[in-house]
Motif scaffolding. Structure first.
Motif, PDB file in Angstrom:
ATOM      1  N   PHE A 106      -2.646  -9.065   3.325  1.00  0.00           N
ATOM      2  CA  PHE A 106      -2.393  -7.905   2.481  1.00  0.00           C
ATOM      3  C   PHE A 106      -3.008  -6.677   3.142  1.00  0.00           C
ATOM      4  CE2 PHE A 106      -1.597 -11.070  -0.703  1.00  0.00           C
ATOM      5  CZ  PHE A 106      -0.748 -10.479  -1.619  1.00  0.00           C
ATOM      6  N   LEU A 107      -2.303  -5.565   3.059  1.00  0.00           N
ATOM      7  CA  LEU A 107      -2.831  -4.308   3.575  1.00  0.00           C
ATOM      8  C   LEU A 107      -3.645  -3.634   2.471  1.00  0.00           C
ATOM      9  CD1 LEU A 107      -2.898  -2.338   5.951  1.00  0.00           C
ATOM     10  CD2 LEU A 107      -0.842  -1.254   5.022  1.00  0.00           C
ATOM     11  N   ILE A 108      -4.945  -3.617   2.650  1.00  0.00           N
ATOM     12  CA  ILE A 108      -5.818  -2.990   1.651  1.00  0.00           C
ATOM     13  C   ILE A 108      -5.755  -1.484   1.761  1.00  0.00           C
ATOM     14  CG2 ILE A 108      -8.204  -2.763   0.852  1.00  0.00           C
ATOM     15  CD1 ILE A 108      -8.705  -5.538   2.123  1.00  0.00           C
ATOM     16  N   ASP A 109      -5.888  -0.997   2.998  1.00  0.00           N
ATOM     17  CA  ASP A 109      -5.874   0.439   3.248  1.00  0.00           C
ATOM     18  C   ASP A 109      -5.301   0.684   4.635  1.00  0.00           C
ATOM     19  OD1 ASP A 109      -6.282   3.071   2.540  1.00  0.00           O
ATOM     20  OD2 ASP A 109      -8.284   3.154   3.412  1.00  0.00           O
ATOM     21  N   GLY A 110      -4.601   1.814   4.805  1.00  0.00           N
ATOM     22  CA  GLY A 110      -4.018   2.133   6.091  1.00  0.00           C
ATOM     23  C   GLY A 110      -2.498   2.145   6.024  1.00  0.00           C
ATOM     24  N   SER A 145      -0.120  -3.564  -0.259  1.00  0.00           N
ATOM     25  CA  SER A 145       1.152  -4.281  -0.179  1.00  0.00           C
ATOM     26  C   SER A 145       0.992  -5.543   0.653  1.00  0.00           C
ATOM     27  CB  SER A 145       2.236  -3.400   0.455  1.00  0.00           C
ATOM     28  OG  SER A 145       2.496  -2.260  -0.319  1.00  0.00           O
ATOM     29  N   LEU A 146       1.888  -6.487   0.391  1.00  0.00           N
ATOM     30  CA  LEU A 146       1.931  -7.708   1.178  1.00  0.00           C
ATOM     31  C   LEU A 146       2.469  -7.401   2.574  1.00  0.00           C
ATOM     32  CD1 LEU A 146       1.781 -10.878   1.190  1.00  0.00           C
ATOM     33  CD2 LEU A 146       4.183 -10.830   0.459  1.00  0.00           C
ATOM     34  N   ILE A 147       1.781  -7.904   3.593  1.00  0.00           N
ATOM     35  CA  ILE A 147       2.241  -7.752   4.971  1.00  0.00           C
ATOM     36  C   ILE A 147       3.058  -8.961   5.392  1.00  0.00           C
ATOM     37  CG2 ILE A 147       1.536  -7.546   7.380  1.00  0.00           C
ATOM     38  CD1 ILE A 147      -0.989  -6.126   6.431  1.00  0.00           C
ATOM     39  N   ALA A 167       2.786  -3.829  13.559  1.00  0.00           N
ATOM     40  CA  ALA A 167       1.692  -3.103  14.208  1.00  0.00           C
ATOM     41  C   ALA A 167       1.130  -2.074  13.245  1.00  0.00           C
ATOM     42  CB  ALA A 167       2.185  -2.415  15.478  1.00  0.00           C
ATOM     43  N   LEU A 168      -0.124  -1.736  13.418  1.00  0.00           N
ATOM     44  CA  LEU A 168      -0.784  -0.762  12.556  1.00  0.00           C
ATOM     45  C   LEU A 168      -0.540   0.649  13.084  1.00  0.00           C
ATOM     46  CD1 LEU A 168      -4.134  -2.670  11.966  1.00  0.00           C
ATOM     47  CD2 LEU A 168      -2.119  -2.579  10.482  1.00  0.00           C
ATOM     48  N   VAL A 169      -0.201   1.533  12.181  1.00  0.00           N
ATOM     49  CA  VAL A 169       0.040   2.933  12.529  1.00  0.00           C
ATOM     50  C   VAL A 169      -1.237   3.745  12.349  1.00  0.00           C
ATOM     51  CG1 VAL A 169       1.444   4.969  11.990  1.00  0.00           C
ATOM     52  CG2 VAL A 169       2.447   2.693  11.836  1.00  0.00           C
ATOM     53  N   GLU A 170      -2.095   3.298  11.447  1.00  0.00           N
ATOM     54  CA  GLU A 170      -3.379   3.946  11.184  1.00  0.00           C
ATOM     55  C   GLU A 170      -4.483   2.898  11.211  1.00  0.00           C
ATOM     56  OE1 GLU A 170      -2.968   5.639   7.315  1.00  0.00           O
ATOM     57  OE2 GLU A 170      -1.543   7.197   7.949  1.00  0.00           O
ATOM     58  N   ASP A 171      -5.722   3.338  11.335  1.00  0.00           N
ATOM     59  CA  ASP A 171      -6.843   2.417  11.170  1.00  0.00           C
ATOM     60  C   ASP A 171      -6.698   1.769   9.802  1.00  0.00           C
ATOM     61  OD1 ASP A 171      -7.688   3.372  13.584  1.00  0.00           O
ATOM     62  OD2 ASP A 171      -9.375   4.525  12.795  1.00  0.00           O
ATOM     63  N   SER A 172      -6.808   0.457   9.754  1.00  0.00           N
ATOM     64  CA  SER A 172      -6.462  -0.261   8.528  1.00  0.00           C
ATOM     65  C   SER A 172      -7.446  -1.366   8.206  1.00  0.00           C
ATOM     66  CB  SER A 172      -5.052  -0.864   8.653  1.00  0.00           C
ATOM     67  OG  SER A 172      -4.080   0.122   8.902  1.00  0.00           O
ATOM     68  N   GLN A 173      -7.446  -1.745   6.934  1.00  0.00           N
ATOM     69  CA  GLN A 173      -8.261  -2.851   6.449  1.00  0.00           C
ATOM     70  C   GLN A 173      -7.325  -3.911   5.879  1.00  0.00           C
ATOM     71  OE1 GLN A 173     -11.058  -2.016   3.201  1.00  0.00           O
ATOM     72  NE2 GLN A 173     -12.662  -3.022   4.374  1.00  0.00           N
ATOM     73  N   ILE A 174      -7.531  -5.157   6.294  1.00  0.00           N
ATOM     74  CA  ILE A 174      -6.624  -6.251   5.952  1.00  0.00           C
ATOM     75  C   ILE A 174      -7.368  -7.336   5.181  1.00  0.00           C
ATOM     76  CG2 ILE A 174      -5.028  -7.982   6.863  1.00  0.00           C
ATOM     77  CD1 ILE A 174      -4.193  -5.158   7.574  1.00  0.00           C
ATOM     78  N   VAL A 192       6.848 -12.863  -6.262  1.00  0.00           N
ATOM     79  CA  VAL A 192       8.295 -12.642  -6.344  1.00  0.00           C
ATOM     80  C   VAL A 192       8.597 -11.141  -6.297  1.00  0.00           C
ATOM     81  CG1 VAL A 192      10.302 -12.775  -7.866  1.00  0.00           C
ATOM     82  CG2 VAL A 192       8.851 -14.784  -7.524  1.00  0.00           C
ATOM     83  N   ASN A 193       7.786 -10.341  -6.986  1.00  0.00           N
ATOM     84  CA  ASN A 193       7.996  -8.892  -6.976  1.00  0.00           C
ATOM     85  C   ASN A 193       7.818  -8.311  -5.577  1.00  0.00           C
ATOM     86  OD1 ASN A 193       8.550  -8.746  -9.709  1.00  0.00           O
ATOM     87  ND2 ASN A 193       6.432  -8.343 -10.297  1.00  0.00           N
ATOM     88  N   GLU A 194       6.831  -8.818  -4.853  1.00  0.00           N
ATOM     89  CA  GLU A 194       6.612  -8.353  -3.481  1.00  0.00           C
ATOM     90  C   GLU A 194       7.789  -8.737  -2.585  1.00  0.00           C
ATOM     91  OE1 GLU A 194       4.359  -6.613  -1.820  1.00  0.00           O
ATOM     92  OE2 GLU A 194       3.032  -6.166  -3.493  1.00  0.00           O
ATOM     93  N   ILE A 195       8.277  -9.959  -2.749  1.00  0.00           N
ATOM     94  CA  ILE A 195       9.416 -10.410  -1.949  1.00  0.00           C
ATOM     95  C   ILE A 195      10.660  -9.600  -2.301  1.00  0.00           C
ATOM     96  CG2 ILE A 195      10.947 -12.361  -1.484  1.00  0.00           C
ATOM     97  CD1 ILE A 195       8.526 -14.196  -1.947  1.00  0.00           C
TER      98      ILE A 195
END
Length: 218
Positions: free
Chosen positions: A51-55, A78-80, A98-105, A128-131
């Motif tokens: 999951f992408l926490i931030d970034g 969001s789900l990665i 790939a990450l576009v910004e510094d990110s936390q996963i 299901v909503n994420e998919i």
């Protein structure tokens, strides 16, 4: 922040009890990466649900000429990971990410997640909503690449993601939409001339949302 606090801050996990959050935290880890880091490549297999926490992240493919084909962005909270079959024990990537910004996963042990949550009907609706959201992005991608003309492509991006449009360089937008930079300029000037948008110091503002959406719905 602790893993537990981060999980509690994500809307995807808001339905979990305190005990369930603690269990999830015990099978999870937090990782920080710099921009341009590739999380995984197409057809890679993974045992972790990400999951992408931030970034900000992007998905893309590489064609036979080694050109990068942009697919879509993945935004924070969001789900990665891509899930095509919930019965699989591992996750196989459909594209490069790939990450576009510094990110936390947030990385979750997928087999343990299935055992303690999905098999107990926990977080199934959220997944299901994420998919479904991912499927809508693919549908938009198909429209963008095979159905829409250049004007519709630009209008769709302006309506769906104005902030990103203004953040990117015009050259990068042209690559994403697969149109020539000169074509992008002509489209923007046409929309401005028709008083649908305005452009001040290179930044676009939408003046007529209804007219802009009608372009994409033609």
């Amino acid at each position: 922040m602790s893993i537990k606090s981060i999980i509690e801050s994500l809307s995807f996990f808001s339905a979990l009890s305190t005990q369930e959050v603690e269990l999830l935290a015990s099978i999870s880890a937090i990782h920080s990466y710099s921009s341009d880091y590739v999380l995984y490549y197409e057809k890679d297999e993974s045992n972790n649900l990400l999951f992408l926490i931030d970034g900000l992240a992007k998905t893309y493919k590489i064609d036979k000429h080694s050109n990068e084909i942009f697919l879509y962005y993945i935004y924070k909270e969001s789900l990665i990971s891509e899930i095509t079959d919930i019965n699989d024990e591992t996750l196989t990537s459909f594209s490069n990410v790939a990450l576009v910004e510094d990110s936390q996963i947030l990385s979750i042990d997928y087999q343990q997640f299935k055992k303690h949550f999905l098999e107990k009907n926990l977080l199934c609706l959220e997944l299901v909503n994420e998919i479904s959201s991912r499927s809508q992005k693919i549908e938009s991608l198909i429209n963008r690449e095979f159905i829409f003309d250049s004007v519709e492509k630009v209008a769709m991006m302006l309506d769906a993601d104005l902030d990103m449009f203004n953040k990117l360089k015009r050259h990068d937008i042209s690559l994403i939409l697969h149109i020539q930079p000169a074509t992008l300029s002509r489209v923007l000037n046409r929309l401005k001339r028709n008083k649908i948008i305005d452009i001040m110091q290179g930044k676009v503002t939408i003046l007529d949302t209804i007219a802009l959406r009608e372009i994409g719905n033609d």
